[in-house]
Enzyme design. Structure first.
Site, PDB file in Angstrom:
ATOM      1  N   GLY A 375       0.702  -1.171   0.028  1.00 28.55           N
ATOM      2  CA  GLY A 375      -0.144   0.067  -0.028  1.00 28.55           C
ATOM      3  C   GLY A 375       0.804   1.348  -0.097  1.00 28.55           C
ATOM      4  CB  SER A 376      -0.198   4.704   1.147  1.00 31.90           C
ATOM      5  OG  SER A 376      -1.480   4.673   0.618  1.00 31.90           O
ATOM      6  CB  ALA A 377       4.458   1.891   3.088  1.00 34.63           C
TER       7      ALA A 377
END
Length: 719
Positions: A375-377
């Site tokens: 995800g957004s990491a």
């Protein structure tokens, strides 16, 4: 007179030589023929493993052992006689004796009865060479009855178990007969009767002792037993290096990777034997040396605390109704400047095959052998790639709005933010900003209700850039079996948008740690490593010996990006943790150690151990962080695959991450107090209590709202 004396002396010498050669020559020749020099090698303990502060992690526990060496010219009958004598002195487990072993033994003990198992007609066929020895033997084995085998007594079976050990060894190589549960009485009795036990000896053996139990066990690796010896598929390699077939070697991970360091130099003993195999004299050729020691980069105090945190938070999360598929979590702590792994923790909930109960098991190796959508990491890498390709410039603003692409569900962030710049996009985890960045990167143009056309080569551009951070490539850690992750096979425009927000390709937790370290240290991708030093052993203590080799940091590459770009992303990460409505402020704003980082939530599919539920939509949670922001000394990656089903669930990644960083800095403070008497414990205690109070507030207050909103928005499907 002088001549006569010399003549007389030489005459005596000649007569004496003649006597020795003619009269006693045959006797001396027989004496020479009856002895033989045999040099054998005895194994030595392996090197130990220590943590970075000198705590023993892997040790050797000494064991009393009884060995057998098969000398040349020894036949099976003599070996059986020795086994029978030894069976009267020691106890031996007979559980490994097979039926075939019993049949062979019965035939050795009852040769006449075994011969009677063959009919006269069959013996005639044997004489006529219509049956060979092997066929006759097979017929005898087949005709041995259960009643025949039942005639073997308990002492017979014990003799057989010992005899079986004798035959499992190799000529001139000591074979362990018994090294577990050897009583002092057994050891003394055998030692006193060695003259009547040809080939038998008493010695000190060892077994590997993992001091911290299962902690980090999957990374430390395993060692083969004296019974299994060299792995079959690698035996030729080891034999060429001077190993014996029954030597114990490392079979996995650190034990295997550093086998040449840990195995040591064998002790060599020369035995003088007669033709019957009886030892006449023994001489130590060389004492042998224990293997060299490894000092690991890991902090075992921190490692055990981190594992406890993972267990606590996983069990707490499992009490939620939508976390049935969550069965693992990972944490990697790394020095962003040197690549030293401070903690490599993984836990997996699995059912104990013996008790049938669920239990928490070590799964540290999953940090680099398994990969997940994170995800957004990864959005820090997306922003920096946008700078590099010219798709965006630092400070550029874009409209965060729902994207209506033809024949595609509406795509949007978890909340509509309006006009935002790059740092704000990181702070609130805007999906739309990343999508518009990658659309520009791919030469596309967004227009409502229109199809989206993107250059497929943008997949390569984005992935190659991600590789420079350590995403999608092997990190180079000094451990075998590292996976590079999983690359999505298709190249549809919508999947390129997914790639930009970490919902297409899969990465390992260790790759995330290397990625955030690269951002934290200013753009240097440093190779992670588990071994800090190789040291000479101190034979009689657990103290560290002199350093043989110190592992130096290795930079794999430097980002081809401006320093101010990297600093801008670093500041965006700080805003995520400390400013306003940053997606992690509810958990980290109160932290005194000035953290920065990025949260991540990815809509993924379950592919764990429960195959009946493969393909079930789930949410993966991740978190990357470094601290302190202005002078990073630790980088962290947290990954919790399949954390929950549905749009909302427990923020296990943030809960674990906050507690882990607290533990790191608390431990650091406690060590400083211990080494500096001028400091007092009051300040540390007060700060720790404040952190605990803040954390309690976090779990029940605004952070839960922030995380719920973030998760709801970040997990919009992008297929």
């Amino acid at each position: 007179m002088l001549f006569f004396v010399v003549f007389l002396l030489f005459s005596i010498l000649v007569l004496r030589l003649g006597e020795l050669q003619i009269v006693f020559g045959e006797d001396f020749q027989r004496e020479l023929a009856r002895t033989e020099d045999i040099t054998i090698s005895n194994p030595v303990p392996r090197g130990k493993m220590y943590d970075r502060y000198g705590k023993v992690i892997v040790d050797n526990t000494p064991l009393n052992a009884i060995t057998y060496t098969k000398y040349q010219g020894v036949d099976q009958k003599k070996m059986l006689d020795t086994a029978a004598k030894l069976a009267k002195i020691i106890n031996k487990d007979t559980s490994k004796v097979r039926e075939r072993d019993k049949k062979d033994f019965w035939m050795m003990k009852h040769p006449k009865e075994a011969k009677a198992k063959i009919t006269e007609k069959e013996w005639n066929q044997y004489k006529g060479k219509k049956l060979d020895d092997k066929q006759i033997y097979k017929l005898q084995l087949k005709r041995i009855t259960d009643q025949d085998l039942d005639s073997l007594s308990a002492d017979d079976l014990k003799t057989l178990a010992i005899f079986r050990e004798f035959n499992s060894g190799y000529a001139l190589t000591p074979q362990i007969v018994k090294n577990k549960d050897v009583t002092p009485e057994e050891y003394a009795a055998v030692s006193e009767d060695l003259e009547n036990l040809p080939g038998i000896d008493t010695t000190t053996d060892w077994e590997r002792n993992y001091v911290f139990g299962d902690t980090l066990k999957t990374i430390l690796g395993d060692v083969s037993s004296s019974e299994s010896g060299l792995p079959k598929d690698e035996s030729e390699k080891y034999l060429a290096q001077g190993y014996s077939r029954n030597d114990r070697v490392g079979t996995s991970y650190l034990e295997k990777k550093y086998e040449d360091v840990l195995h040591g130099q064998k002790a060599k003993v020369k035995n003088v034997t007669n033709k019957s195999g009886k030892i006449i004299s023994t001489e130590v050729v060389s004492e042998g040396d224990r293997g060299n020691d490894l000092v690991l980069t890991v902090d075992m105090d921190l490692q055990t605390q981190v594992e406890k945190i993972i267990e606590d938070e996983m069990w707490a999360a499992k009490r939620s109704g939508n976390t049935g598929l969550m069965d693992r979590a990972f944490v990697v702590l790394m020095d962003p400047h040197t690549g030293e792994i401070l903690t490599m923790a993984g836990k997996k909930i699995a059912r104990n095959p013996e008790t049938g109960k669920l239990e928490m098991q070590d799964y540290a190796l999953g940090t680099f052998t398994t990969s997940y959508n994170v995800g957004s990491a990864v959005k820090g890498a997306t922003i920096l790639t946008g700078y590099k390709t010219g798709a965006i410039k630092p400070g550029d603003k874009q409209l965060d709005e729902p994207l209506v692409i033809a024949h595609t569900p509406i795509k949007k962030s978890w909340k509509t933010f309006g006009w935002i710049n790059d740092q704000r996009a990181l702070q609130v985890s805007s999906n739309v900003y990343m999508w518009k960045t990658v659309i520009a990167m791919g030469g596309g143009h967004y227009a409502p209700n229109k199809a989206l056309q993107l250059d497929p080569s943008t997949f390569d551009t984005l992935r190659k850039s991600f590789n420079q951070f350590g995403l999608g490539v092997r990190t180079g850690i000094d451990l075998p079996n590292e996976t590079p992750g999983v690359v999505g096979p298709e190249r549809k425009p919508g999947l390129l948008l997914d790639l930009a927000i970490g919902q297409y390709d899969m990465y390992t937790p260790l790759q995330l740690a290397q990625y955030v370290s690269t951002i934290a240290n200013g753009g240097y991708r440093v190779q992670p490593h588990m071994v800090k030093e190789i040291r000479e052993p101190e034979q009689d203590s657990n103290e560290l010996g002199p350093v043989i080799e110190e592992i130096q940091p290795k930079v794999l590459n430097h980002l081809d990006m401006k320093d101010e770009w990297i600093k801008r992303v670093q500041e965006g990460f700080r805003m995520v943790f400390q400013v306003g409505d940053g997606t992690a402020t509810g958990y980290f704003r109160s932290a005194t150690y000035n953290p920065a980082g990025k949260t991540g939530t990815a809509q993924a599919f379950y592919y764990g151990t429960d195959r009946s539920r493969w393909g079930t939509p789930v949410m993966n949670l991740s978190l990357v962080s470094f601290a302190p922001y202005d002078n990073p000394e630790v980088a962290m990656a947290v990954v919790v695959p399949w954390a929950y089903q549905g749009n909302t669930g427990p923020a296990v990644n943030d809960l674990i991450g906050r507690r882990v960083l607290d533990a790191y800095f608390d431990l650091k403070k406690n060590r400083q107090v211990a080494t500096d008497p001028a400091q007092t414990n009051n300040q540390t205690t007060q700060q720790t209590q404040e952190q605990q109070n803040n954390q309690t507030t976090q779990r029940t207050d605004e952070s839960q709202v922030n995380e719920t909103n973030q998760q709801t928005g970040e997990t919009q499907t992008n297929q």
